[in-house]
Write a protein that holds these residues in place. Structure first.
Motif, PDB file in Angstrom:
ATOM      1  N   ARG A 187      -9.248 -40.999 -75.979  1.00 59.67           N
ATOM      2  CA  ARG A 187      -8.956 -39.565 -75.883  1.00 59.67           C
ATOM      3  C   ARG A 187      -7.718 -39.229 -76.714  1.00 59.67           C
ATOM      4  NH1 ARG A 187     -11.798 -35.120 -74.398  1.00 59.67           N
ATOM      5  NH2 ARG A 187     -12.930 -36.555 -73.046  1.00 59.67           N
ATOM      6  N   THR A 188      -7.907 -38.464 -77.799  1.00 60.05           N
ATOM      7  CA  THR A 188      -6.791 -38.043 -78.655  1.00 60.05           C
ATOM      8  C   THR A 188      -6.941 -36.551 -78.960  1.00 60.05           C
ATOM      9  OG1 THR A 188      -7.975 -38.412 -80.733  1.00 60.05           O
ATOM     10  CG2 THR A 188      -6.805 -40.312 -79.819  1.00 60.05           C
ATOM     11  N   GLU A 189      -6.019 -36.044 -79.771  1.00 61.13           N
ATOM     12  CA  GLU A 189      -6.099 -34.644 -80.220  1.00 61.13           C
ATOM     13  C   GLU A 189      -7.441 -34.348 -80.886  1.00 61.13           C
ATOM     14  OE1 GLU A 189      -3.259 -32.687 -82.942  1.00 61.13           O
ATOM     15  OE2 GLU A 189      -1.759 -33.772 -81.771  1.00 61.13           O
ATOM     16  N   LEU A 190      -7.970 -35.364 -81.584  1.00 55.77           N
ATOM     17  CA  LEU A 190      -9.217 -35.222 -82.335  1.00 55.77           C
ATOM     18  C   LEU A 190     -10.379 -34.797 -81.444  1.00 55.77           C
ATOM     19  CD1 LEU A 190      -9.811 -35.968 -85.401  1.00 55.77           C
ATOM     20  CD2 LEU A 190     -10.821 -38.065 -84.526  1.00 55.77           C
ATOM     21  N   ASN A 191     -10.378 -35.290 -80.200  1.00 57.00           N
ATOM     22  CA  ASN A 191     -11.525 -35.013 -79.319  1.00 57.00           C
ATOM     23  C   ASN A 191     -11.098 -34.420 -77.982  1.00 57.00           C
ATOM     24  OD1 ASN A 191     -10.452 -37.191 -77.913  1.00 57.00           O
ATOM     25  ND2 ASN A 191     -11.957 -38.658 -78.659  1.00 57.00           N
ATOM     26  N   GLU A 192      -9.907 -33.788 -77.944  1.00 56.60           N
ATOM     27  CA  GLU A 192      -9.374 -33.345 -76.647  1.00 56.60           C
ATOM     28  C   GLU A 192     -10.258 -32.294 -75.963  1.00 56.60           C
ATOM     29  OE1 GLU A 192      -5.428 -31.937 -77.333  1.00 56.60           O
ATOM     30  OE2 GLU A 192      -6.031 -30.374 -78.731  1.00 56.60           O
ATOM     31  N   GLY A 193     -11.026 -31.556 -76.759  1.00 53.78           N
ATOM     32  CA  GLY A 193     -11.873 -30.529 -76.145  1.00 53.78           C
ATOM     33  C   GLY A 193     -13.219 -31.050 -75.677  1.00 53.78           C
ATOM     34  N   ALA A 194     -13.536 -32.302 -76.008  1.00 50.18           N
ATOM     35  CA  ALA A 194     -14.865 -32.843 -75.688  1.00 50.18           C
ATOM     36  C   ALA A 194     -15.000 -33.165 -74.201  1.00 50.18           C
ATOM     37  CB  ALA A 194     -15.105 -34.112 -76.511  1.00 50.18           C
ATOM     38  N   LYS A 195     -16.244 -33.266 -73.771  1.00 48.27           N
ATOM     39  CA  LYS A 195     -16.503 -33.659 -72.383  1.00 48.27           C
ATOM     40  C   LYS A 195     -15.997 -35.085 -72.165  1.00 48.27           C
ATOM     41  CE  LYS A 195     -21.305 -35.395 -72.960  1.00 48.27           C
ATOM     42  NZ  LYS A 195     -21.253 -36.139 -74.130  1.00 48.27           N
ATOM     43  N   LYS A 196     -15.853 -35.463 -70.890  1.00 49.26           N
ATOM     44  CA  LYS A 196     -15.415 -36.830 -70.590  1.00 49.26           C
ATOM     45  C   LYS A 196     -16.436 -37.797 -71.173  1.00 49.26           C
ATOM     46  CE  LYS A 196     -13.704 -39.829 -66.919  1.00 49.26           C
ATOM     47  NZ  LYS A 196     -12.733 -40.479 -67.802  1.00 49.26           N
ATOM     48  N   LEU A 197     -15.933 -38.810 -71.857  1.00 52.46           N
ATOM     49  CA  LEU A 197     -16.809 -39.727 -72.578  1.00 52.46           C
ATOM     50  C   LEU A 197     -16.941 -41.051 -71.835  1.00 52.46           C
ATOM     51  CD1 LEU A 197     -15.102 -38.817 -75.929  1.00 52.46           C
ATOM     52  CD2 LEU A 197     -17.469 -38.260 -75.362  1.00 52.46           C
ATOM     53  N   PRO A 198     -18.060 -41.771 -72.035  1.00 55.39           N
ATOM     54  CA  PRO A 198     -18.241 -43.028 -71.316  1.00 55.39           C
ATOM     55  C   PRO A 198     -17.151 -44.046 -71.660  1.00 55.39           C
ATOM     56  CG  PRO A 198     -20.241 -42.422 -72.536  1.00 55.39           C
ATOM     57  CD  PRO A 198     -19.170 -41.463 -72.937  1.00 55.39           C
ATOM     58  N   PHE A 199     -16.574 -44.647 -70.628  1.00 58.88           N
ATOM     59  CA  PHE A 199     -15.584 -45.742 -70.780  1.00 58.88           C
ATOM     60  C   PHE A 199     -14.362 -45.309 -71.586  1.00 58.88           C
ATOM     61  CE2 PHE A 199     -19.956 -47.564 -71.192  1.00 58.88           C
ATOM     62  CZ  PHE A 199     -20.078 -48.035 -69.890  1.00 58.88           C
ATOM     63  N   GLU A 200     -14.001 -44.025 -71.566  1.00 61.04           N
ATOM     64  CA  GLU A 200     -12.879 -43.584 -72.394  1.00 61.04           C
ATOM     65  C   GLU A 200     -11.543 -44.073 -71.846  1.00 61.04           C
ATOM     66  OE1 GLU A 200     -11.111 -39.281 -71.323  1.00 61.04           O
ATOM     67  OE2 GLU A 200     -13.043 -39.181 -72.322  1.00 61.04           O
ATOM     68  N   ILE A 201     -10.590 -44.281 -72.763  1.00 59.95           N
ATOM     69  CA  ILE A 201      -9.223 -44.650 -72.378  1.00 59.95           C
ATOM     70  C   ILE A 201      -8.266 -43.636 -73.015  1.00 59.95           C
ATOM     71  CG2 ILE A 201      -9.644 -47.118 -72.018  1.00 59.95           C
ATOM     72  CD1 ILE A 201      -8.569 -47.635 -74.854  1.00 59.95           C
ATOM     73  N   ASP A 202      -7.023 -43.591 -72.536  1.00 57.64           N
ATOM     74  CA  ASP A 202      -6.078 -42.609 -73.077  1.00 57.64           C
ATOM     75  C   ASP A 202      -5.463 -43.120 -74.383  1.00 57.64           C
ATOM     76  OD1 ASP A 202      -3.145 -43.720 -72.480  1.00 57.64           O
ATOM     77  OD2 ASP A 202      -4.436 -44.238 -70.789  1.00 57.64           O
ATOM     78  N   GLU A 203      -4.820 -42.210 -75.082  1.00 62.41           N
ATOM     79  CA  GLU A 203      -4.278 -42.483 -76.421  1.00 62.41           C
ATOM     80  C   GLU A 203      -3.252 -43.616 -76.436  1.00 62.41           C
ATOM     81  OE1 GLU A 203      -1.459 -39.888 -79.129  1.00 62.41           O
ATOM     82  OE2 GLU A 203      -3.375 -38.879 -78.825  1.00 62.41           O
ATOM     83  N   LYS A 204      -2.332 -43.606 -75.461  1.00 70.42           N
ATOM     84  CA  LYS A 204      -1.272 -44.628 -75.428  1.00 70.42           C
ATOM     85  C   LYS A 204      -1.864 -46.021 -75.233  1.00 70.42           C
ATOM     86  CE  LYS A 204       3.454 -45.068 -73.572  1.00 70.42           C
ATOM     87  NZ  LYS A 204       3.606 -46.370 -74.130  1.00 70.42           N
ATOM     88  N   THR A 205      -2.797 -46.128 -74.284  1.00 74.53           N
ATOM     89  CA  THR A 205      -3.482 -47.414 -74.040  1.00 74.53           C
ATOM     90  C   THR A 205      -4.249 -47.820 -75.291  1.00 74.53           C
ATOM     91  OG1 THR A 205      -3.747 -46.753 -71.734  1.00 74.53           O
ATOM     92  CG2 THR A 205      -5.077 -48.621 -72.472  1.00 74.53           C
ATOM     93  N   GLY A 206      -4.937 -46.851 -75.900  1.00 75.66           N
ATOM     94  CA  GLY A 206      -5.721 -47.129 -77.100  1.00 75.66           C
ATOM     95  C   GLY A 206      -4.863 -47.674 -78.228  1.00 75.66           C
TER      96      GLY A 206
END
Length: 247
Positions: A187-206
């Motif tokens: 999850r970053t600025e690039l996709n912040e408006g998108a629906k929750k995605l499968p197995f997503e992690i936050d930017e800092k962890t990523g």
């Protein structure tokens, strides 16, 4: 002497996140992106926390000639560039045949032709040095063709993965290393408006996991490894109707 990493698309998201992580490990940084004011504030933030050198330059990677100019200027700044991360890209895309060719073309050009320019400029520098580590950011979407707004994006990321592998084949018997990174949903600025995605992690962890993977100089890495390593293998053989559900 501290090693230097050049990162494109470094003004926000995973580019900026990786810059912070690498600074924490003592690397000097050559950071470029379109938004200079963001780069300047990132430079100030990093230099106030870590005893590293940060140089920043404006770069729109779709200005192909400028890619070569900026990379060479960074090499002159530092004397040597040890790692170049081809990170700049866009997440746009529209369904095919719906009158949005201009958007899909921009996605394909930014994610593939601009990446080709960056790889050309990087490998030119590494060949002259006879050393270096090229890191190309692909995506888990590169595993298969995907529907809807992801069709062009997935194709561009598959193209860039093949490009990186071809460069690695070319440089196999040299001291130059090439890594292809396949991030899952981060999850970053690039996709912040998108629906929750499968197995997503936050930017800092990523960013933390990406840096951890890159430091090992792998041939390829899936980030995070769980569940994307097994899922990546599955995506290649599952029926397309099942793979569609990951999009």
């Amino acid at each position: 002497m501290a090693k230097t990493i050049l990162i494109t698309g470094a003004s926000s998201g995973l580019g900026a996140g990786m810059a912070r992580e690498f600074a924490g490990k003592g690397y000097n940084l050559a950071l470029c992106a379109r938004r200079l004011e963001r780069l300047e504030s990132l430079k100030q933030e990093i230099e106030s926390k870590y005893a590293v050198r940060v140089e920043v330059r404006t770069l729109d990677v779709t200005d192909y000639d400028q890619v070569f100019v900026v990379f060479k200027a960074f090499q002159q700044d530092f004397g040597q560039i040890d790692r170049i991360i081809v990170n700049a890209g866009i997440g746009n895309g529209r369904r095919i045949g719906k009158g949005n060719f201009a958007i899909n073309r921009e996605t394909a050009e930014t994610n593939f032709i601009s990446a080709l320019a960056q790889c050309e400029a990087a490998v030119e520098i590494f060949r002259a040095q006879n050393s270096g580590h090229l890191v190309v950011m692909s995506s888990m979407s590169a595993m298969r063709g995907l529907p809807k707004h992801l069709s062009t994006y997935a194709a561009s990321k598959a193209a860039v993965a093949h490009l990186a592998e071809g460069i690695r084949a070319e440089l196999m018997k040299t001291p130059i290393k090439v890594s292809t990174i396949f991030p899952g949903y981060i999850r970053t600025e690039l996709n912040e408006g998108a629906k929750k995605l499968p197995f997503e992690i936050d930017e800092k962890t990523g960013a933390h996991l990406l840096v951890k993977a890159i430091e090992k100089q792998p041939v390829k890495a899936y980030v995070p490894q769980w569940p994307w390593l097994p899922l990546g293998l599955a995506m290649k053989v599952l029926p397309l109707s099942l793979v569609n559900k990951l999009g």
